[in-house]
Enzyme design. Sequence first.
Site, PDB file in Angstrom:
ATOM      1  CG  HIS A  55      -0.308   0.029   2.540  1.00  0.00           C
ATOM      2  ND1 HIS A  55       0.120   1.198   3.139  1.00  0.00           N
ATOM      3  CD2 HIS A  55      -0.021  -0.966   3.435  1.00  0.00           C
ATOM      4  CE1 HIS A  55       0.637   0.931   4.321  1.00  0.00           C
ATOM      5  NE2 HIS A  55       0.568  -0.382   4.526  1.00  0.00           N
TER       6      HIS A  55
ATOM      7  CB  CYS B  99       1.258  -3.684   5.679  1.00  0.00           C
ATOM      8  SG  CYS B  99      -0.291  -4.610   5.875  1.00  0.00           S
TER       9      CYS B  99
END
Length: 231
Positions: free
Chosen positions: A132, A151
């Site tokens: 992301h 992440c």
Amino acid sequence: FVVVNVAGFQVYYLRDHEVVWSARAVVGQQYRATPIFRSTMTYLVFNPTWTVPPSILEHDILPEQRRDRSTLARKQLEVIDASGATVPESEIDWSTATPQSFPYLLRQRPGAANAMGRVKFMFPNAHSVYLHDTPSRDLFERSKRAASSGCIRIENPLELAARPPEGQSDGDPAAIERAIESGETRTVTLARPVPVLVAYWTAWVDRNGVLQLRPDVYGSDVKVAEGLRAE
């Protein structure tokens, strides 16, 4: 396909065995290491919301909210109940809230401060780890970029979003910008799923035949060496 080299803090997009795009990446801190796995990217989300995962709820958000009751407002987090309705945070007794007793979700609205940034790349996995964007752009200037909660944050993510899989034609950068500027959350399903490999290489030879070495940020090489000696 997409390859993330966690130890090299880098992400690559390959087509026909050639690297057609690469960017710097921010990966998990040592105590929240990014896992190593394979998956398949099936869709993208522009202007995503962010739902706080259980580990961050337990170790970060709840302790912060107990110390400072403005934490949720500052982070633009909404309290969502099981029916999807918003619950005023003033109705919750934060002094006694624990991950086990907390029956709500915390969701961050889309926007410049959203932890997912402007786009996230979704590939189902048991770790809830994805690629992301991020509002913390300064992290990409570091040489060692183990700074996330697991992440994978990527630099220039809209460039990756504009490189659709073979057979898909909706990677127009102008259209992507318009989608983002609308401020509305939009999901784009890939016509052709893209394999994703999250790997950990501290040593490799590049296309010019030069040996590349990176620090063993997770201590994984030590474990491998111990395992080999044990044989």
